[in-house]
Design a protein around this motif. Structure first.
Motif, PDB file in Angstrom:
ATOM      1  N   VAL A 188       9.613   6.774  -3.174  1.00  0.00           N
ATOM      2  CA  VAL A 188       8.409   6.503  -2.393  1.00  0.00           C
ATOM      3  C   VAL A 188       7.889   7.849  -1.905  1.00  0.00           C
ATOM      4  O   VAL A 188       8.669   8.680  -1.410  1.00  0.00           O
ATOM      5  N   HIS A 189       6.587   8.067  -2.078  1.00  0.00           N
ATOM      6  CA  HIS A 189       5.994   9.348  -1.695  1.00  0.00           C
ATOM      7  C   HIS A 189       6.153   9.604  -0.197  1.00  0.00           C
ATOM      8  O   HIS A 189       5.867   8.715   0.600  1.00  0.00           O
ATOM      9  N   PRO A 190       6.589  10.815   0.162  1.00  0.00           N
ATOM     10  CA  PRO A 190       6.758  11.100   1.594  1.00  0.00           C
ATOM     11  C   PRO A 190       5.459  10.942   2.396  1.00  0.00           C
ATOM     12  O   PRO A 190       5.511  10.624   3.585  1.00  0.00           O
ATOM     13  N   LYS A 191       4.310  11.124   1.724  1.00  0.00           N
ATOM     14  CA  LYS A 191       3.033  10.981   2.447  1.00  0.00           C
ATOM     15  C   LYS A 191       2.845   9.570   2.962  1.00  0.00           C
ATOM     16  O   LYS A 191       2.130   9.332   3.928  1.00  0.00           O
ATOM     17  N   LEU A 213      11.762   8.949   0.127  1.00  0.00           N
ATOM     18  CA  LEU A 213      12.657   7.807   0.158  1.00  0.00           C
ATOM     19  C   LEU A 213      13.009   7.389  -1.266  1.00  0.00           C
ATOM     20  O   LEU A 213      12.124   7.270  -2.105  1.00  0.00           O
ATOM     21  N   GLU A 214      14.266   7.240  -1.524  1.00  0.00           N
ATOM     22  CA  GLU A 214      14.719   6.802  -2.849  1.00  0.00           C
ATOM     23  C   GLU A 214      15.223   5.373  -2.722  1.00  0.00           C
ATOM     24  O   GLU A 214      15.949   5.047  -1.793  1.00  0.00           O
ATOM     25  N   GLY A 223       0.786  -1.227   0.000  1.00  0.00           N
ATOM     26  CA  GLY A 223       0.000   0.000   0.000  1.00  0.00           C
ATOM     27  C   GLY A 223       0.820   1.281   0.000  1.00  0.00           C
ATOM     28  O   GLY A 223       0.265   2.376   0.120  1.00  0.00           O
ATOM     29  N   PHE A 224       2.135   1.170  -0.103  1.00  0.00           N
ATOM     30  CA  PHE A 224       2.946   2.388  -0.174  1.00  0.00           C
ATOM     31  C   PHE A 224       2.765   3.034  -1.534  1.00  0.00           C
ATOM     32  O   PHE A 224       2.601   2.338  -2.543  1.00  0.00           O
ATOM     33  N   SER A 225       2.806   4.347  -1.561  1.00  0.00           N
ATOM     34  CA  SER A 225       2.623   4.989  -2.854  1.00  0.00           C
ATOM     35  C   SER A 225       3.978   5.429  -3.420  1.00  0.00           C
ATOM     36  O   SER A 225       4.788   6.070  -2.755  1.00  0.00           O
ATOM     37  N   LEU A 226       4.208   5.008  -4.662  1.00  0.00           N
ATOM     38  CA  LEU A 226       5.478   5.303  -5.331  1.00  0.00           C
ATOM     39  C   LEU A 226       5.281   6.478  -6.281  1.00  0.00           C
ATOM     40  O   LEU A 226       4.202   6.661  -6.835  1.00  0.00           O
ATOM     41  N   LEU A 227       6.322   7.253  -6.468  1.00  0.00           N
ATOM     42  CA  LEU A 227       6.227   8.419  -7.348  1.00  0.00           C
ATOM     43  C   LEU A 227       6.467   8.061  -8.802  1.00  0.00           C
ATOM     44  O   LEU A 227       6.162   8.834  -9.694  1.00  0.00           O
TER      45      LEU A 227
END
Ligand code: ZN
Length: 139
Positions: free
Chosen positions: A116-119, A126-127, A96-100
């Motif tokens: 990875v989106h900071p939200k 996070l890179e 469920g993590f959101s990636l940019l």
């Protein structure tokens, strides 16, 4: 993720910031590289086993320009090395993590990267990064 690969620091002026960080860390910048796709110019310093990446915007649409506008200069992202970036992206997505970005992209220093989106990462951008098998090795 295996270890922190580097810390990314947003700066308004790369040339002006290099002497500061060289003095702070007691080491010289070993590489300056422009990443067209991200509209950034980067400078790398090695500090023991760790790297510091200074990032300057090369255009108004650069993520670094937006970050400087919102938050000013300072720590921009934390990059973690991974063995298999696609597997790691899938693992995070499935949780469920959101990636940019949907696909790994070419970053600085011969890496494939994804963000990875900071939200969804406790406020931290996070890179994920992995050595790009297609990159020409540094001589
Ligand atoms: Zn980075």
């Amino acid at each position: 993720m295996t270890h922190v690969e580097h810390l990314g620091i947003a700066v308004a002026d790369l040339e002006g910031s290099i002497p500061l960080f060289e003095a702070l860390l007691g080491t010289a910048v070993y590489k300056i590289e422009t990443v067209e796709s991200e509209q950034v110019r980067t400078a790398f310093l090695q500090c023991g086993p760790n790297k510091i990446e200074l990032l300057e915007a090369t255009g108004p649409e650069s993520p670094i320009a937006k970050s400087l506008e919102k938050r000013g200069a300072g720590i921009h992202h934390v990059a973690f090395a991974v063995h298999d970036i696609e597997a790691e992206m899938n693992r995070l997505k499935s949780m469920g993590f959101s990636l940019l970005n949907e696909q790994p992209k070419k970053g600085a220093d011969g890496k494939l990267v994804a963000f990875v989106h900071p939200k969804s990462a406790g406020g931290v951008l996070l890179e994920l990064c992995m050595d790009d098998p297609e990159a020409t090795p540094a001589v």
